[in-house]
Design a protein around this motif. Structure first.
Motif, PDB file in Angstrom:
ATOM      1  N   ASP A   1      17.393  74.912  64.061  1.00 12.52           N
ATOM      2  CA  ASP A   1      18.737  74.603  63.561  1.00 12.52           C
ATOM      3  C   ASP A   1      19.364  73.460  64.355  1.00 12.52           C
ATOM      4  OD1 ASP A   1      18.485  76.570  61.677  1.00 12.52           O
ATOM      5  OD2 ASP A   1      19.618  78.082  62.803  1.00 12.52           O
ATOM      6  N   GLU A   2      19.163  73.488  65.674  1.00  8.02           N
ATOM      7  CA  GLU A   2      19.684  72.415  66.524  1.00  8.02           C
ATOM      8  C   GLU A   2      19.006  71.086  66.179  1.00  8.02           C
ATOM      9  OE1 GLU A   2      19.411  71.139  71.236  1.00  8.02           O
ATOM     10  OE2 GLU A   2      19.454  73.272  70.730  1.00  8.02           O
ATOM     11  N   ALA A   3      17.707  71.143  65.939  1.00  9.02           N
ATOM     12  CA  ALA A   3      16.971  69.927  65.567  1.00  9.02           C
ATOM     13  C   ALA A   3      17.497  69.363  64.255  1.00  9.02           C
ATOM     14  CB  ALA A   3      15.480  70.226  65.460  1.00  9.02           C
ATOM     15  N   ALA A   4      17.704  70.245  63.272  1.00 13.34           N
ATOM     16  CA  ALA A   4      18.198  69.782  61.973  1.00 13.34           C
ATOM     17  C   ALA A   4      19.560  69.130  62.110  1.00 13.34           C
ATOM     18  CB  ALA A   4      18.254  70.951  60.991  1.00 13.34           C
ATOM     19  N   ALA A   5      20.413  69.709  62.960  1.00  9.00           N
ATOM     20  CA  ALA A   5      21.748  69.130  63.159  1.00  9.00           C
ATOM     21  C   ALA A   5      21.651  67.734  63.764  1.00  9.00           C
ATOM     22  CB  ALA A   5      22.584  70.042  64.050  1.00  9.00           C
ATOM     23  N   ALA A   6      20.759  67.551  64.721  1.00  6.14           N
ATOM     24  CA  ALA A   6      20.592  66.241  65.352  1.00  6.14           C
ATOM     25  C   ALA A   6      20.074  65.216  64.342  1.00  6.14           C
ATOM     26  CB  ALA A   6      19.639  66.346  66.540  1.00  6.14           C
TER      27      ALA A   6
ATOM     28  N   LEU B   1      23.040  56.658  73.552  1.00 10.04           N
ATOM     29  CA  LEU B   1      23.084  55.671  72.480  1.00 10.04           C
ATOM     30  C   LEU B   1      23.613  56.307  71.198  1.00 10.04           C
ATOM     31  CD1 LEU B   1      19.692  53.804  72.915  1.00 10.04           C
ATOM     32  CD2 LEU B   1      21.927  53.192  73.818  1.00 10.04           C
ATOM     33  N   ASP B   2      24.520  55.618  70.576  1.00 11.68           N
ATOM     34  CA  ASP B   2      25.017  56.080  69.285  1.00 11.68           C
ATOM     35  C   ASP B   2      24.159  55.443  68.204  1.00 11.68           C
ATOM     36  OD1 ASP B   2      26.545  57.354  67.424  1.00 11.68           O
ATOM     37  OD2 ASP B   2      28.123  55.835  67.410  1.00 11.68           O
ATOM     38  N   SER B   3      22.953  56.000  68.039  1.00 12.23           N
ATOM     39  CA  SER B   3      22.002  55.413  67.101  1.00 12.23           C
ATOM     40  C   SER B   3      21.153  56.504  66.483  1.00 12.23           C
ATOM     41  CB  SER B   3      21.080  54.416  67.820  1.00 12.23           C
ATOM     42  OG  SER B   3      20.206  55.115  68.687  1.00 12.23           O
ATOM     43  N   GLY B   4      20.534  56.178  65.374  1.00 14.90           N
ATOM     44  CA  GLY B   4      19.620  57.124  64.756  1.00 14.90           C
ATOM     45  C   GLY B   4      18.482  57.488  65.686  1.00 14.90           C
ATOM     46  N   LEU B   5      17.988  56.518  66.481  1.00 14.47           N
ATOM     47  CA  LEU B   5      16.895  56.774  67.406  1.00 14.47           C
ATOM     48  C   LEU B   5      17.274  57.822  68.438  1.00 14.47           C
ATOM     49  CD1 LEU B   5      14.115  56.098  68.593  1.00 14.47           C
ATOM     50  CD2 LEU B   5      15.213  54.248  69.884  1.00 14.47           C
ATOM     51  N   ALA B   6      18.499  57.718  68.990  1.00 14.66           N
ATOM     52  CA  ALA B   6      18.929  58.684  70.000  1.00 14.66           C
ATOM     53  C   ALA B   6      18.994  60.089  69.415  1.00 14.66           C
ATOM     54  CB  ALA B   6      20.286  58.272  70.556  1.00 14.66           C
ATOM     55  N   HIS B   7      19.562  60.215  68.218  1.00 13.07           N
ATOM     56  CA  HIS B   7      19.647  61.531  67.592  1.00 13.07           C
ATOM     57  C   HIS B   7      18.260  62.043  67.223  1.00 13.07           C
ATOM     58  CE1 HIS B   7      23.966  61.524  67.604  1.00 13.07           C
ATOM     59  NE2 HIS B   7      24.026  60.379  66.930  1.00 13.07           N
ATOM     60  N   GLU B   8      17.368  61.141  66.821  1.00  8.18           N
ATOM     61  CA  GLU B   8      16.002  61.559  66.510  1.00  8.18           C
ATOM     62  C   GLU B   8      15.324  62.135  67.745  1.00  8.18           C
ATOM     63  OE1 GLU B   8      11.709  59.715  65.042  1.00  8.18           O
ATOM     64  OE2 GLU B   8      13.481  58.433  65.107  1.00  8.18           O
ATOM     65  N   ARG B   9      15.483  61.477  68.875  1.00  9.39           N
ATOM     66  CA  ARG B   9      14.855  61.972  70.100  1.00  9.39           C
ATOM     67  C   ARG B   9      15.422  63.323  70.509  1.00  9.39           C
ATOM     68  NH1 ARG B   9      14.334  56.490  73.804  1.00  9.39           N
ATOM     69  NH2 ARG B   9      12.430  55.728  72.818  1.00  9.39           N
ATOM     70  N   ARG B  10      16.740  63.469  70.373  1.00  7.39           N
ATOM     71  CA  ARG B  10      17.356  64.764  70.694  1.00  7.39           C
ATOM     72  C   ARG B  10      16.816  65.831  69.743  1.00  7.39           C
ATOM     73  NH1 ARG B  10      22.233  67.063  69.123  1.00  7.39           N
ATOM     74  NH2 ARG B  10      22.932  65.141  68.107  1.00  7.39           N
ATOM     75  N   GLY B  11      16.691  65.483  68.467  1.00  4.42           N
ATOM     76  CA  GLY B  11      16.151  66.428  67.503  1.00  4.42           C
ATOM     77  C   GLY B  11      14.712  66.797  67.785  1.00  4.42           C
ATOM     78  N   MET B  12      13.905  65.817  68.174  1.00  4.08           N
ATOM     79  CA  MET B  12      12.500  66.091  68.453  1.00  4.08           C
ATOM     80  C   MET B  12      12.357  67.009  69.661  1.00  4.08           C
ATOM     81  SD  MET B  12      10.989  64.834  66.007  1.00  4.08           S
ATOM     82  CE  MET B  12       9.355  65.245  66.577  1.00  4.08           C
ATOM     83  N   ARG B  13      13.236  66.845  70.644  1.00  5.14           N
ATOM     84  CA  ARG B  13      13.186  67.732  71.809  1.00  5.14           C
ATOM     85  C   ARG B  13      13.512  69.161  71.389  1.00  5.14           C
ATOM     86  NH1 ARG B  13      16.319  65.502  76.791  1.00  5.14           N
ATOM     87  NH2 ARG B  13      14.568  64.060  76.670  1.00  5.14           N
ATOM     88  N   ALA B  14      14.520  69.325  70.547  1.00  8.34           N
ATOM     89  CA  ALA B  14      14.868  70.663  70.060  1.00  8.34           C
ATOM     90  C   ALA B  14      13.748  71.231  69.194  1.00  8.34           C
ATOM     91  CB  ALA B  14      16.177  70.601  69.276  1.00  8.34           C
TER      92      ALA B  14
END
Length: 531
Positions: A273-278, A253-266
């Motif tokens: 650093d990976e989390a901050a980028a997400a 998903l190209d959404s804030g939610l998708a990037h948030e979930r990827r960031g939370m996993r990192a």
């Protein structure tokens, strides 16, 4: 999740209940339930368009005489975007359609298993992970997740077998080594547990969550010093598990939610650093998302960027002034800089917006104590024990404050209540014994009861706290030879473990016992305590 270094983590994949394994109650030839598209109002327009397009494609594949693999792909892709958007129930139905259309594709069993384990149906998840492994016996993520499920089910032997297969495929897998360590600990093989967990931490020092299990292993091995060292390093970082299938789903998903979930996993894995980028990618799509600003602030704080973290917390609060978690995180930032008055304001704001936010209320009490306002902290700590009696730290902290305030009768009664609720907490036990043995108030002291309470600690691992408490109790009973012996042992342990702060107090009490005098200060004086 701990008051002094909080990281608000949302695990995408959870583990928990203990139930007996059962087969998936929906066999491949069972009638399939229709997939109903959920209400898409409130979603980002781009996400809503993706979901409608995938739904139309799946419906079209069923009516266009497509091949089994084509229909499975269409339904599976629908399930993936539904799950990525948080619609678990229709996603599960879509995966069942995909699994029925192509029962030889590992992906649909694997994704289905993850939904089932997240929703607490561990037996069904085990069945689908096992089916995925029948299709590909060397699928490392399925082996590790199968081990997790079996360990959660109370089957550490079976879990260890799955982890061993995983380790044979990937000898440098910290996730497999960690699983073997936890399985060994569950089987009371502390020596093997420590060896596996040490190897895992050498491979991934950022997997700080493993320090807890390693501390428990060393405790069981009778090494309290090493146990304490590891427990003090316990954090939220988990060992990484390369998982292309879950990663493919996260980025759909190209959404804030998708990037948030990827960031939370990192973030959960300690890759800050990976989390901050997400989170920044998510904010590019949703710049007014207060939660994303808060998440970014947490990642920056963990990576040491204090100024950047503060800016993100402030922005989160500008967008959502009642965001209690952001107030709490800003308070933590102030504490790091020893700005206790500002920290107290932030913590009190968090409690104002969420009165039963226990981490925030504990932070208020802790900060008041640091500022010497012990009496003001007491009602906050009592409130925590009313809302959640299982929070032993609050019982202990209030007991310490009462002792430091010389309110010994209240301390005795409070700690007696605390012992009824937390009978295995040695911190509470030792503090109660100290009050009974060393309170200046003769009406509070009860040396016989103090010694009786310590009978439960005859075979406890050696520690400064144990020996010091025993010395106090023996001195109160007039057994000064034993008091001197235990006090000397306490001093030796303190020297060995680097607890130099305790040296003056320990030496002062040793001199008392050598001269035949009992202790009358249950705890060292509290610096700055004013009441």
């Amino acid at each position: 999740m701990i008051p002094s270094a909080r990281v608000a983590l949302i695990a995408l994949l959870l583990a928990g209940c203990t139930v007996s394994p059962v087969a998936d109650p929906s066999p491949l030839d069972a009638p399939l339930q229709p997939v109903v598209l959920p209400d898409l109002d409130g979603l980002a327009p781009s996400v809503a368009r993706q979901l409608r397009a995938r739904y139309d494609a799946a419906q079209g594949a069923d009516t266009a005489n497509a091949s089994g693999s084509e229909r499975a792909e269409a339904w599976g892709q629908l399930g993936m975007v539904l799950q990525a958007a948080g619609f678990v129930t229709p996603a599960e139905s879509a995966y069942r359609h995909a699994r029925a259309a192509d029962p030889e594709d590992l992906r649909w069993f694997y994704y289905l298993a993850h939904i089932q384990q997240v929703t607490g149906r561990r037996g069904e998840a085990i069945a689908n992970f096992e089916r995925a492994l029948e299709i590909d016996p060397e699928h490392l993520p399925s082996l590790v997740w199968l081990g997790e499920m079996l360990l959660d089910q109370g089957a550490p032997g079976d879990a260890a077998a799955a982890y061993e297969r995983a380790l044979a495929l990937a000898p440098a897998s910290a996730a497999a080594l960690a699983g073997l360590g936890r399985a060994a600990l569950a089987q009371q093989d502390a020596e093997s547990a420590a060896a596996y967990l040490e190897r895992a931490l050498r491979l991934e020092p950022g997997a700080t969550s493993l320090h807890y299990s390693l501390g428990m292993a060393y405790r069981d091995l009778g090494d309290p010093e090493r146990a304490a060292q590891h427990l003090a390093q316990h954090g939220e970082g988990a060992p990484a598990l390369p998982d292309p299938l879950l990663q493919a789903q996260t980025g759909l998903l190209d959404s804030g939610l998708a990037h948030e979930r990827r960031g939370m996993r990192a973030l959960a894995a300690g890759r800050f650093d990976e989390a901050a980028a997400a989170f920044r990618e998510g904010l590019a799509l949703a710049p007014d998302d207060a939660t994303l600003h808060h998440r970014l602030g947490v990642a920056l704080m963990e990576s040491g960027d204090v100024r950047g973290a503060g800016a993100q917390f402030e922005e989160a609060l500008r967008l959502a002034p009642d965001f209690a978690e952001a107030h709490l995180s800003l308070g933590d930032l102030h504490v790091q800089g020893n700005r206790f008055a500002e920290a107290l304001q932030s913590y009190e704001a968090a409690v104002m917006h969420r009165p039963d936010y226990l981490d925030a209320r504990f932070a208020v009490a802790d900060t008041l104590n640091r500022m010497g306002r012990l009496t003001d902290a007491l009602p906050h700590l009592e409130r925590i024990t009313v809302v959640d009696p299982a929070m032993a730290d609050a019982w202990m902290a209030r007991g310490v404050s009462l002792v430091q305030l010389a309110r010994y009768r209240e301390a005795r009664d409070w700690l007696t209540r605390a012992r009824e609720i937390h009978p295995d907490d040695t911190r509470i036990l030792f503090l109660l014994v100290r009050v009974l043995a060393a309170a200046p108030d003769g009406g509070v002291r009860d040396g016989a009861r103090a010694l009786a309470l310590l009978e439960t600690q005859r075979n406890a691992p050696a520690s400064m706290e144990l020996f010091e408490t025993l010395a106090m109790a023996f001195a109160e009973a007039g057994r000064f030879g034993e008091a001197v012996d235990f006090q000397r042992r306490a001093i030796a342990v303190a020297q060995q473990t680097g607890q130099t702060w305790a040296a003056p107090y320990l030496a002062e009490n040793l001199a008392r016992y050598e001269s035949g005098q009992p202790c009358r200060t249950p705890l060292p004086p509290a610096a700055g305590a004013t009441g």
